[in-house]
Structure formats: C-alpha cells, structure tokens
Design a protein around this motif. Structure first.
Motif, short mmCIF file in Angstrom:
data_model
loop_
_atom_site.label_atom_id
_atom_site.label_comp_id
_atom_site.label_asym_id
_atom_site.label_seq_id
_atom_site.Cartn_x
_atom_site.Cartn_y
_atom_site.Cartn_z
N VAL A 72 22.61 -23.60 24.20
CA VAL A 72 24.03 -22.93 23.96
C VAL A 72 24.08 -22.30 22.59
O VAL A 72 24.81 -21.26 22.42
CB VAL A 72 25.00 -24.33 23.85
CG1 VAL A 72 26.36 -23.78 23.22
CG2 VAL A 72 25.47 -24.97 25.19
N ALA A 73 23.40 -22.68 21.62
CA ALA A 73 23.12 -21.92 20.27
C ALA A 73 22.81 -20.59 20.38
O ALA A 73 22.96 -19.64 20.02
CB ALA A 73 22.34 -22.99 19.42
N MET A 133 23.51 -14.72 20.99
CA MET A 133 23.16 -13.69 21.91
C MET A 133 24.42 -13.10 22.11
O MET A 133 24.71 -11.76 22.04
CB MET A 133 22.78 -13.88 23.06
CG MET A 133 21.12 -14.11 23.07
SD MET A 133 20.46 -14.02 24.90
CE MET A 133 20.04 -15.82 24.89
N ALA A 134 25.58 -13.68 22.19
CA ALA A 134 27.01 -13.20 22.25
C ALA A 134 27.44 -12.28 21.51
O ALA A 134 28.34 -11.33 21.46
CB ALA A 134 28.02 -14.39 22.94
N LEU A 194 15.13 -12.68 16.23
CA LEU A 194 14.57 -13.67 15.41
C LEU A 194 15.71 -14.83 14.98
O LEU A 194 15.45 -16.01 14.88
CB LEU A 194 14.24 -13.06 13.91
CG LEU A 194 13.65 -13.88 13.21
CD1 LEU A 194 12.33 -14.53 13.53
CD2 LEU A 194 13.08 -13.17 11.82
N ALA A 195 16.96 -14.23 15.06
CA ALA A 195 18.10 -14.98 14.90
C ALA A 195 18.36 -15.84 15.85
O ALA A 195 18.82 -17.17 15.60
CB ALA A 195 19.24 -14.28 14.39
N ILE A 196 18.06 -15.44 17.10
CA ILE A 196 18.21 -16.48 18.19
C ILE A 196 17.30 -17.52 18.23
O ILE A 196 17.69 -18.58 18.55
CB ILE A 196 18.11 -15.13 19.80
CG1 ILE A 196 19.18 -14.46 19.68
CG2 ILE A 196 18.10 -16.29 20.86
CD1 ILE A 196 19.10 -13.36 20.82
N LEU A 197 16.20 -17.12 18.12
CA LEU A 197 14.94 -18.36 18.05
C LEU A 197 15.25 -19.01 16.80
O LEU A 197 14.94 -20.25 16.93
CB LEU A 197 13.62 -17.33 17.73
CG LEU A 197 13.20 -16.83 19.07
CD1 LEU A 197 11.76 -16.02 18.71
CD2 LEU A 197 12.99 -17.68 20.12
N GLY A 198 15.90 -18.59 15.64
CA GLY A 198 15.89 -19.67 14.75
C GLY A 198 17.26 -20.41 14.94
O GLY A 198 17.00 -21.55 14.55
N ALA A 199 18.11 -20.03 15.41
CA ALA A 199 19.32 -20.67 15.70
C ALA A 199 18.97 -21.86 16.96
O ALA A 199 19.38 -23.01 16.89
CB ALA A 199 20.46 -19.89 16.58
#
Length: 55
Positions: free
Chosen positions: A14-15, A20-21, A27-32
């Motif tokens: 979900v994060a 992504m939305a 990198l931000a997606i993987l980090g979150a």
C-alpha cells in the motif's frame, strides 16, 4: 507470526502504491515500501510478544 508477516507485506505494498500515485521515483518507492515493511513487522511482533508472553 504468519499473519504479522502477511499484514506487513500488505502495508508495504500500500505504501508503494501511494508513492507511485504521487509520481515518486523508483528509489522513493523502494524506500517507502522497505521502511513501512520493517516498521509494521517490528510493531506487529511487539504486539504479538505482548499478547503471548510465554512464547
């Protein structure tokens, strides 16, 4: 323990979808996703240990 792991994975997914939305970078997606996975798993295991002190 399996329910804690599965719920942590759902929270991480979900994060990642939320980041992504809002057009976050890879990198931000993987980090979150990774941060929320680690945090929710840690909290879930702490709750599980509190509920079952003999285990």
């Amino acid at each position: 323990m399996a329910i804690v792991a599965l719920s942590a994975v759902v929270v991480a997914l979900v994060a990642a979808v939320v980041v992504m939305a809002v057009n976050g970078g890879p990198l931000a997606i993987l980090g979150a996703g990774g941060t929320s996975l680690a945090a929710s798993f840690t909290v879930g295991m702490g709750v599980l240990q509190h509920l079952k002190p003999g285990s």
